[in-house]
Motif scaffolding. Structure first.
Motif, mmCIF file in Angstrom:
data_model
loop_
_atom_site.group_PDB
_atom_site.id
_atom_site.type_symbol
_atom_site.label_atom_id
_atom_site.label_comp_id
_atom_site.label_asym_id
_atom_site.label_seq_id
_atom_site.Cartn_x
_atom_site.Cartn_y
_atom_site.Cartn_z
ATOM 1 N N PRO A 1 0.818 -0.873 0.059
ATOM 2 C CA PRO A 1 0.002 -0.111 -0.061
ATOM 3 C C PRO A 1 0.868 1.329 -0.265
ATOM 4 N N ARG A 2 0.274 2.216 -0.948
ATOM 5 C CA ARG A 2 1.293 3.319 -0.861
ATOM 6 C C ARG A 2 1.321 4.209 0.558
ATOM 7 N N ASP A 3 0.343 4.096 1.307
ATOM 8 C CA ASP A 3 0.509 4.784 2.623
ATOM 9 C C ASP A 3 1.007 4.051 3.650
ATOM 10 N N THR A 4 1.837 2.965 3.483
ATOM 11 C CA THR A 4 2.436 2.084 4.412
ATOM 12 C C THR A 4 3.452 2.968 5.116
ATOM 13 N N TYR B 1 -0.989 0.935 8.765
ATOM 14 C CA TYR B 1 0.176 0.329 9.839
ATOM 15 C C TYR B 1 0.139 -1.184 9.485
ATOM 16 N N VAL B 2 1.119 -2.103 9.267
ATOM 17 C CA VAL B 2 1.272 -3.323 8.777
ATOM 18 C C VAL B 2 1.727 -3.997 9.875
ATOM 19 N N SER B 3 1.161 -5.352 10.188
ATOM 20 C CA SER B 3 1.813 -5.995 11.383
ATOM 21 C C SER B 3 2.915 -6.728 10.766
ATOM 22 N N ASP B 4 3.985 -7.327 11.798
ATOM 23 C CA ASP B 4 5.043 -7.951 11.607
ATOM 24 C C ASP B 4 4.468 -9.241 10.888
ATOM 25 N N GLY B 5 3.633 -9.787 11.391
ATOM 26 C CA GLY B 5 2.966 -11.135 10.636
ATOM 27 C C GLY B 5 2.580 -11.051 9.159
ATOM 28 N N GLU B 6 2.233 -9.890 8.914
ATOM 29 C CA GLU B 6 1.733 -9.487 7.564
ATOM 30 C C GLU B 6 3.126 -9.574 6.745
ATOM 31 N N ILE B 7 4.011 -8.787 7.219
ATOM 32 C CA ILE B 7 5.203 -8.669 6.478
ATOM 33 C C ILE B 7 5.968 -9.932 6.158
#
Length: 362
Positions: free
Chosen positions: A128-131, A328-334
């Motif tokens: 996502p561009r706004d990450t 906001y992206v979680s560590d699990g998603e990454i």
């Protein structure tokens, strides 16, 4: 087809004696054409056309790569063991918002792709561009803001912006990135127009106007064939300022639309009509595209992946939670995205279902 396969006795080369002499006034009966034979001839023509089209497709791609029309600017020899024909490779695709009317370079599309020649498949992770990017050694910022900053610092840093993006997003996804391609919005519009448009199912009414950059989005819900401008509007749409207002969308909606349009473009480019237009597509993209791949490696990719099936291209959008101004992206998603790329490189990716269908918005 054999002329004997008519249900009639074979003809002799010489004269044929007959017990009965036909009347001079008797009209000759016309032979009835076999519908099955007509179908076979038609099928044969289609097969020949298909074969010729594929040959033309490969030839055009190869000629353009070989003649330097798609000049990557990198003529470094590629060792046989590093060839894309035998080795999985990764590539970062940046789609910038540059258009003649804006002059900006925000990377509103960010995709990391892994290609595997053994499985003839690919995995595409979209960011996502706004990450919010918060990495050690990097100043906290939105994902799409890094590229224009790096461009402005090239003289000072002595390092190309594209190389810095590879390093930064490679660290973010824990995946070494081999190459980078930068494609601006103008190239996207021109490529879709060169293909004669793209068919999508517009998921909702969209209306937004901005006189500053000439944006005029006005799309109606339902199946549609979009030209380059409208296709770009479709994947970019965020919010409405019209009366009545149309429903807003977020990064996750846009990532889903990007994947839909990419699938539709694969369909179009692999069709007979698309193949005939591939030269124009490549010409339009070449004017607005930068890449650091070696020229020989580009040929390796063309000869290896020209026949890739859209069913073997797995799209995996990263999802997260929106809280202005960031996603906001979680560590699990990454970690999940990183593992998907690693599985593709190792030849273990599961392409039985497109992960975009399984993703849910938070």
């Amino acid at each position: 087809m054999s002329p004997n396969n008519t249900g009639l006795p074979p003809r002799n080369r010489g004269s044929v004696k007959s017990d009965k002499q036909p009347s001079k006034q008797s009209p000759k009966k016309k032979k009835k054409k076999s519908a099955f034979k007509t179908f076979l001839k038609f099928l044969l023509i289609i097969i020949i056309l298909a074969i010729l089209s594929v040959a033309i497709y490969i030839g055009v791609l190869w000629k353009k790569a070989d003649s330097g029309v798609l000049n990557t600017g990198n003529n470094t020899p590629v060792p046989a063991e590093r060839s894309a024909k035998v080795k999985p490779i990764t590539m970062l695709l940046l789609g910038t918002d540059y258009r003649p009317e804006t002059g900006t370079h925000l990377s509103d599309v960010m995709m990391v792709m892994a290609f595997n020649p053994d499985t003839l498949s690919a995995t595409v992770v979209s960011i996502p561009r706004d990450t919010k990017i918060d990495l050690e050694g990097y100043r906290e910022n939105k994902a799409n803001a890094f590229y224009p900053i790096y461009l402005s610092e090239e003289k000072k840093s002595g390092e190309k912006a594209e190389d810095r993006m590879k390093k930064m997003l490679g660290k973010y996804l824990d995946t070494p990135i081999d190459y980078v391609t930068v494609l601006n919005f103008q190239a996207f519009r021109d490529a879709v127009d060169a293909l004669g448009g793209v068919q999508v199912n517009v998921d909702m009414n969209m209306c937004y106007k901005d006189t500053a950059d000439g944006t005029n989005i006005n799309l109606k819900k339902g199946p549609a064939e979009l030209n380059g401008k409208d296709a770009l509007d479709y994947v970019r749409y965020r919010k409405s300022n019209c009366r009545p207002k149309t429903q807003a969308s977020d990064d996750f909606d846009r990532n889903k639309r990007q994947n839909e349009v990419l699938h539709a473009l694969i369909d179009k480019m692999q069709s007979l009509s698309g193949i005939s237009k591939i030269g124009g597509v490549l010409d339009s993209m070449d004017k607005n595209l930068e890449m650091d791949i070696e020229s020989d490696q580009l040929k390796n990719m063309i000869s290896t992946y020209w026949k890739i099936s859209k069913d073997n291209v797995k799209f995996m959008p990263i999802t997260g939670n929106w809280k202005s101004p960031y996603v906001y992206v979680s560590d699990g998603e990454i970690s999940k995205a990183s593992q998907a790329l690693a599985d593709e490189i190792a030849g273990k990716a599961d392409h039985s279902a497109d992960s975009t269908d399984e993703q849910t918005k938070p």
